[in-house]
Design a protein around this motif. Structure first.
Motif, PDB file in Angstrom:
ATOM      1  N   VAL A  16       0.869  -1.175   0.000  1.00 55.61           N
ATOM      2  CA  VAL A  16       0.000   0.000   0.000  1.00 55.61           C
ATOM      3  C   VAL A  16       0.905   1.224   0.000  1.00 55.61           C
ATOM      4  O   VAL A  16       2.043   1.164   0.485  1.00 55.61           O
ATOM      5  CB  VAL A  16      -0.934   0.002   1.245  1.00 55.61           C
ATOM      6  CG1 VAL A  16      -0.119   0.014   2.526  1.00 55.61           C
ATOM      7  CG2 VAL A  16      -1.909   1.183   1.211  1.00 55.61           C
ATOM      8  N   ARG A  35      -2.133   0.857 -10.964  1.00 52.82           N
ATOM      9  CA  ARG A  35      -3.468   0.383 -11.369  1.00 52.82           C
ATOM     10  C   ARG A  35      -3.492  -1.096 -11.698  1.00 52.82           C
ATOM     11  O   ARG A  35      -4.391  -1.826 -11.250  1.00 52.82           O
ATOM     12  CB  ARG A  35      -3.947   1.199 -12.566  1.00 52.82           C
ATOM     13  CG  ARG A  35      -5.343   0.830 -13.069  1.00 52.82           C
ATOM     14  CD  ARG A  35      -5.805   1.850 -14.080  1.00 52.82           C
ATOM     15  NE  ARG A  35      -5.997   3.152 -13.450  1.00 52.82           N
ATOM     16  CZ  ARG A  35      -5.868   4.319 -14.083  1.00 52.82           C
ATOM     17  NH1 ARG A  35      -5.515   4.343 -15.362  1.00 52.82           N
ATOM     18  NH2 ARG A  35      -6.072   5.452 -13.444  1.00 52.82           N
ATOM     19  N   LYS A  55      -3.323  -3.271  -8.584  1.00 55.02           N
ATOM     20  CA  LYS A  55      -4.371  -2.988  -7.586  1.00 55.02           C
ATOM     21  C   LYS A  55      -3.815  -2.588  -6.226  1.00 55.02           C
ATOM     22  O   LYS A  55      -4.353  -2.960  -5.181  1.00 55.02           O
ATOM     23  CB  LYS A  55      -5.289  -4.209  -7.416  1.00 55.02           C
ATOM     24  CG  LYS A  55      -5.964  -4.682  -8.689  1.00 55.02           C
ATOM     25  CD  LYS A  55      -6.946  -3.661  -9.217  1.00 55.02           C
ATOM     26  CE  LYS A  55      -7.679  -4.176 -10.436  1.00 55.02           C
ATOM     27  NZ  LYS A  55      -8.617  -3.180 -11.012  1.00 55.02           N
ATOM     28  N   PRO A  82      -3.493  -0.306  -3.165  1.00 56.56           N
ATOM     29  CA  PRO A  82      -4.274   0.801  -2.599  1.00 56.56           C
ATOM     30  C   PRO A  82      -3.402   2.034  -2.355  1.00 56.56           C
ATOM     31  O   PRO A  82      -2.226   1.914  -1.975  1.00 56.56           O
ATOM     32  CB  PRO A  82      -4.791   0.236  -1.269  1.00 56.56           C
ATOM     33  CG  PRO A  82      -4.630  -1.243  -1.392  1.00 56.56           C
ATOM     34  CD  PRO A  82      -3.443  -1.457  -2.264  1.00 56.56           C
ATOM     35  N   ALA A 107     -12.820   5.862  -9.131  1.00 56.62           N
ATOM     36  CA  ALA A 107     -13.894   4.872  -9.135  1.00 56.62           C
ATOM     37  C   ALA A 107     -14.171   4.361 -10.554  1.00 56.62           C
ATOM     38  O   ALA A 107     -14.385   3.157 -10.763  1.00 56.62           O
ATOM     39  CB  ALA A 107     -15.161   5.470  -8.529  1.00 56.62           C
ATOM     40  N   ASP A 116      -9.644   2.071  -9.471  1.00 51.38           N
ATOM     41  CA  ASP A 116      -8.517   2.272  -8.572  1.00 51.38           C
ATOM     42  C   ASP A 116      -8.986   2.238  -7.122  1.00 51.38           C
ATOM     43  O   ASP A 116     -10.101   2.667  -6.806  1.00 51.38           O
ATOM     44  CB  ASP A 116      -7.842   3.624  -8.845  1.00 51.38           C
ATOM     45  CG  ASP A 116      -7.355   3.743 -10.276  1.00 51.38           C
ATOM     46  OD1 ASP A 116      -6.764   2.774 -10.779  1.00 51.38           O
ATOM     47  OD2 ASP A 116      -7.573   4.801 -10.897  1.00 51.38           O
ATOM     48  N   THR A 117      -8.124   1.750  -6.233  1.00 53.24           N
ATOM     49  CA  THR A 117      -8.423   1.751  -4.807  1.00 53.24           C
ATOM     50  C   THR A 117      -7.757   2.972  -4.188  1.00 53.24           C
ATOM     51  O   THR A 117      -6.550   2.986  -3.958  1.00 53.24           O
ATOM     52  CB  THR A 117      -7.900   0.475  -4.135  1.00 53.24           C
ATOM     53  OG1 THR A 117      -8.459  -0.663  -4.793  1.00 53.24           O
ATOM     54  CG2 THR A 117      -8.297   0.443  -2.661  1.00 53.24           C
ATOM     55  N   LEU A 167      -8.148   6.122  -1.234  1.00 57.28           N
ATOM     56  CA  LEU A 167      -8.781   6.749  -0.076  1.00 57.28           C
ATOM     57  C   LEU A 167      -8.175   8.122   0.111  1.00 57.28           C
ATOM     58  O   LEU A 167      -6.950   8.272   0.109  1.00 57.28           O
ATOM     59  CB  LEU A 167      -8.557   5.910   1.188  1.00 57.28           C
ATOM     60  CG  LEU A 167      -9.048   6.527   2.513  1.00 57.28           C
ATOM     61  CD1 LEU A 167     -10.555   6.655   2.504  1.00 57.28           C
ATOM     62  CD2 LEU A 167      -8.588   5.699   3.699  1.00 57.28           C
TER      63      LEU A 167
END
Length: 229
Positions: free
Chosen positions: A80, A98, A101, A103, A119, A123-124, A126
């Protein structure tokens, strides 16, 4: 103040190999101090968790740095990535991660379409910072209810962010039937704002919304107070 990011990791993951977390932050340039605070925050959280490895990369808060940092962190097989104080660095990094995956957690990027685009692309992502629209919305909701019936001005320093903020506030006011008595642009980063104060005094306003930096607002407030405004 120091930025501290606390990360909660499932216990079963900590029992295996160390969780490798990438930290993309400006470790050089004008935002270096903030970047160092991000790294210190991540290292503090990792020390409390144990079995967490922090890998840092300098994204310089620009697109070229963001791309280079992302490629560096991807090569080091992070699970991450966190950081991303600035939007250009984040936007450059997203495509790199991407396909695998990975995050991404952004602390400061505030672009209006970042989450929507992420979205759409699967893509993940936050984002912990509020969107850019939130600033103008908050100003309008806080100020306009008390400015009804008041004579007010809206001024900005001509920069893109300040101009958009001032325009957002003006549109919100007009949607509530409130129209500014005076609208103007001032020159930023000067040692006085006497010219602007003179124009404000002549307009007769009692309230002023300023799109600009805190230094300029402080100078404006000082010069206005000296002239009884």
């Amino acid at each position: 103040s120091m930025i501290v990011l606390f990360i909660t990791v499932p216990t079963h993951l900590l029992a295996a190999e160390p969780l490798r977390i990438g930290v993309s932050a400006p470790l050089s340039g004008p935002y270096q101090v903030l970047g160092q605070q991000i790294v210190l925050g991540a290292e503090s959280a990792a020390a409390k968790l144990g079995s967490v490895e922090i890998v840092t990369a300098d994204d310089r808060c620009d697109s070229e740095g963001g791309l280079a940092a992302a490629q560096e962190l991807k090569a080091k097989k992070v699970s991450v990535t966190i950081g991303y104080l600035c939007t250009p660095a984040l936007l450059a990094a997203i495509p790199v991660f991407r396909d695998i995956k990975t995050p991404l957690i952004s602390l400061g990027a505030r672009g209006p379409n970042i989450l929507t685009d992420a979205a759409k692309n699967g893509d993940t992502l936050l984002r912990l910072a509020p969107g850019s629209q939130a600033e103008g919305d908050a100003a309008a909701s806080l100020l306009l209810p008390t400015w009804r019936g008041k004579s007010f001005a809206i001024v900005d320093d001509g920069t893109i962010h300040a101009r958009e903020l001032a325009e957002q506030f003006r549109l919100a006011a007009e949607s509530q039937g409130l129209k500014p008595a005076f609208v103007d642009t001032f020159r930023p980063a000067t040692d006085n704002q006497i010219s602007l104060v003179t124009r404000l005094k002549r307009s007769g306003v009692t309230h002023v919304f300023v799109g600009g930096d805190r230094d300029d607002i402080a100078v404006l407030a000082r010069d206005a107070a000296e002239r009884g405004l």
